[in-house]
Design a protein around this motif. Structure first.
Motif: not given
Length: 853
Positions: A349-357
């Protein structure tokens, strides 16, 4: 406009500058201060011209330009207030999108076209969409003299692809008429002549690039999952914009899960066989290790299959892939001994937690002045005949008292009085411009960065930084480094290959501030132990647009394993952009830090920051996303004198073990995050073996699964607490605009649920006293939050269900939803989109918004 701080001073006649030099440049310093304000005014004048255009204007100007062209803002989902407030500016970007204001006139010219409705959904709400005219899917009894051609057909069970798309946004089969209105809130209909459906996708497709796959050895050594946590995960399409603006969106243009049949028929559109990982542009790719290096698997070697039971056996030299479960199977006689890497997209859903954003990295170096412990060997300021020109210059800048203390110095360690005298005079030297002279540094090898800095006309913080670098490079073993950067990568020979190697080098250098940055999305399986000294900071972070994984295994039989960090007073530790699985993070304080309690605790606490990271709830996952160790904590805080900050992260339970006698309650600040104890009966925040955690909690815009047992809650707002809260000090703090589970012990509450609906029941005058309690129970059950999924690893994790009560979906203080996804402003997006659809839709058409995800 010149950027020189002396541009006003240079306009003065030479005679005044000569006199000013004789008096210590006091006039120059005054004109520098005036020049700063002149720069501010000139910048503001320049911005006035930029504010005439929607592309370059400031955010607060957008509503005014919209008013000039008759743009109607959406007041039903929140009134606009002071445009200078940060929260209001963020809200204004949702209520009045810049790109919609810029294209308002263009949209009016295209009013009534289907493609415009999709564009509106994207530009107004940020949701990709597909529009469907349901009258084209109606099954009609046609007059033989007035035939009406239709692309829809009756059901043919042999058409597997058409049957799989039944009732989806890409349905091709004919349906009988449905007389319900599509805009009905209770029972909306679809298939009618005047109905048009706008399917919107609220989940985004996030990429994972060249990451190791997970071997599911508990099933078989040839079974792999795309997800490194070992759970099933549907693979998503990487959406590509259509080249034709008038064309209706198709599967490749939308962030949707990839179906087996679709991937089988259009493998080349989804599968990327490009040998360069950095140019990964399609939806998925698989790499096999050849000579320990990843090489892409050809698409003709991929077999699309249903791997629900793991029983499929692929042919030799082929790989079976199931995109709906994120699984793959290799031939038993051709196991990938040199590794398997995957690139794919997952939904969230959103830019939360570890991610390639995209995320903003923290500034690691706040100041450059000398501090206690920076001068390791004062002998560099000696007056010996063989001393360097720089050493003699430095000594000449010291006072007579400091010089006498230097003469009395013989061997380390230096006396505290000597360090106390040196530090202020050295810091004063860092503030000036007299340190660098080419002859003084002729015998010193300077780095390329320092050479570039000394050629510039620096002022302020940059000048201090340059002077500090000059002294560090001149005396590398006598002056402690202020800042150090270490890059880690498993694919680059120019970087450290493991995190432990970078930590070992950091321990040898002992800089004040340091960054260990992982610049790939690999998996690092190693033991990590970090010990911070007083006033020392370290960032362990992922590079922007990367998502590295730290996997902690059970290394020792007789001891617990974790990512261990020891902090001292004044130190700072940051976890940024990481995904940690296998074990939790254990942060411990040095017992000696409480020796002078309470002075050290109040004046010099450490800082623990966890941002944009995931500490997997339950440590790791089964295939069905159930946690493997549901009762184990993700974060343990043991006797630390610190302030803990958690932002934009996903964590399991937090355990706080503090000395209640010698320390104050530990302050914990959590925002825009998910705290998941894997069940509402588990301890989300607590203390093992104790009734409460010795902590003070400040929490905003969070979703919590599990019980909270703390000393006090200073402030809680716009959050969902799906578990009982127990607070010792009820007279301290406030909870506002939150859902609080019944039977909780909390500080005073304001506009919380289910308190509001229970109060409304009590105000019903026609109810009998014996009916009030029953009605309150019904009302309380109605507003209990409902989620599409409560298991980490699923795309709809923590997303509020469509059946959730409006009191929760619009229960925040700004009428957005409560919980971790508050800042998505989804109610405002929907309200904005409905207003625009009514404005641009012909009068005889009924249009409805249908959530595809």
């Amino acid at each position: 406009m010149s950027n020189s701080p002396d541009r006003l001073y240079e306009l003065l006649p030479v005679v005044y500058r000569i006199r000013d030099a004789e008096q210590g440049y006091s006039l120059r310093d005054l004109l520098r201060v005036i020049a700063e304000q002149v720069d501010v005014i000139e910048t503001d004048i320049t911005q006035l011209y930029e504010n005439w255009f929607i592309e370059t204007c400031q955010d607060w100007v957008v509503p005014y330009i919209g008013d000039l062209i008759g743009y109607q803002s959406v007041h039903s989902s929140g009134e606009l207030t002071n445009a200078l407030a940060d929260e209001t500016q963020q809200n204004n970007k949702i209520l009045i999108p810049r790109r919609e204001v810029a294209n308002t006139i263009r949209y009016r010219r295209r009013k009534g076209t289907l493609a415009l409705l999709e564009v509106l959904a994207d530009k107004v709400s940020g949701w990709p969409a597909r529009v469907v005219e349901f009258h084209q899917l109606l099954s009609k009894t046609q007059h033989i003299n007035h035939l009406n051609s239709s692309s829809s057909t009756t059901v043919n069970l042999r058409q597997v692809d058409a049957v799989a798309k039944l009732n989806s946004p890409f349905d091709e089969l004919a349906h009988t008429v449905d007389i319900h209105q599509i805009s009905s809130q209770h029972q909306p209909g679809k298939y009618n002549i005047q109905n048009v459906g706008l399917f919107v996708w609220r989940l985004k497709a996030y990429s994972v690039t060249l990451a190791p796959a997970f071997c599911l050895e508990e099933v078989s050594s040839n079974c792999y999952t795309f997800s490194i946590t070992g759970n099933d995960i549907p693979l998503y399409t990487s959406p590509h914009l259509s080249k034709d603006a008038t064309e209706i969106a198709h599967e490749l243009n939308l962030p949707i899960p990839i179906q087996r049949q679709v991937l089988q028929e259009s493998k080349k559109d989804y599968y990327d066989s490009n040998p360069n990982p950095e140019s990964f542009t399609k939806s998925l790719s698989i790499w096999k290790g050849v000579d320990s290096k990843p090489h892409p698997v050809s698409p003709d070697k991929i077999i699309i299959a249903d791997l629900s039971d793991w029983n499929y056996q692929p042919e030799q030299d082929h790989i079976a892939v199931d995109p709906e479960l994120g699984r793959m199977i290799f031939p038993l006689r051709q196991l990938p001994k040199n590794g398997v890497w995957v690139s794919y997209h997952y939904g969230f859903s959103a830019d939360i937690g570890g991610g390639e954003y995209d995320r903003t990295l923290l500034d690691s170096a706040a100041h450059f002045l000398f501090d206690v412990g920076d001068i390791q060997e004062p002998a560099i300021f000696s007056s010996q005949q063989d001393a360097s020109a720089l050493s003699r210059f430095l000594r000449s800048q010291f006072s007579a008292t400091t010089q006498r203390l230097l003469d009395a110095y013989t061997s380390p360690p230096p006396e505290p009085a000597l360090i106390a005298a040196l530090l202020p005079e050295l810091n004063q030297l860092l503030l000036g411009e007299s340190l660098y002279e080419e002859q003084r540094f002729a015998s010193i090898t300077l780095s390329a960065e320092t050479k570039s800095l000394v050629q510039q006309n620096l002022q302020g913080k940059e000048l201090i930084r340059c002077n500090r670098l000059l002294l560090e490079e001149a005396f590398p073993s006598q002056i402690r480094k202020h800042y150090a950067y270490y890059s880690v990568s498993q694919t680059s020979q120019e970087c450290y290959q493991t995190i432990s190697e970078a930590i070992s080098q950091w321990q040898r250098d002992k800089p004040h501030d340091a960054v260990i940055e992982i610049i790939d999305s690999g998996v690092y399986v190693e033991r990590i132990n970090i010990e911070l000294e007083k006033n020392q900071s370290l960032q362990l972070r992922a590079a922007n647009h990367k998502r590295p994984v730290i996997r902690i295994l059970d290394w020792r039989t007789a001891f617990g394993d974790a990512l261990n960090v020891t902090v001292e007073s004044g130190s700072c530790f940051v976890l940024d952009g990481l995904l940690i699985i296998g074990r939790g993070v254990h942060i411990e304080g040095n017992p000696s830090q409480f020796a002078d309690y309470p002075t050290s605790v109040v004046q010099n606490p450490a800082a623990i920051i966890i941002r944009h990271s995931t500490l997997v709830p339950g440590w790791s996952l089964h295939c069905d996303c159930e946690p493997r160790r549901s009762t184990e904590p993700s974060l343990e805080l043991f006797n630390i004198n610190a302030c803990v900050t958690i932002a934009h992260s996903i964590l399991g339970s937090i355990q706080v073990n503090q000395n209640e006698v010698e320390t104050d309650p530990l302050p914990i600040h959590i925002s825009d995050s998910i705290i998941d104890a894997t069940s509402i009966e588990g301890e989300a925040i607590g203390a093992a073996g104790y009734s409460i955690a010795h902590a003070r909690l400040t929490i905003a815009r969070c979703t919590v699964f599990g019980q909270i047992q703390v000393h006090a809650i200073d402030l809680a707002e716009n959050s969902i607490f799906n578990g009982v809260i127990f607070v010792v000090r009820r007279q301290q703090g406030c909870i506002r605009f939150c859902y609080v589970m019944p039977n909780s012990r909390t500080p005073r509450r304001y506009n919380c649920q289910p308190d509001l609906v229970e109060q409304m029941v009590r105000q019903e005058t026609e109810l009998q006293p014996e009916q009030i309690e029953a009605e309150q129970l019904i009302a309380s059950d109605r507003v209990q939050p409902q989620f599409n999924s409560t298991r980490y690893g699923t795309p709809t994790y923590c997303q509020l269900a469509s059946t959730c009560a409006e009191e929760i979906k619009r229960g925040a203080d700004d009428e957005s939803e409560m919980g971790a996804f508050h800042n998505l402003y989804q109610p405002q997006r929907e309200a904005n989109l409905r207003i625009r659809l009514d404005e641009y839709t012909p009068a005889d058409i009924e249009i409805g918004i249908i959530y595809a995800t």
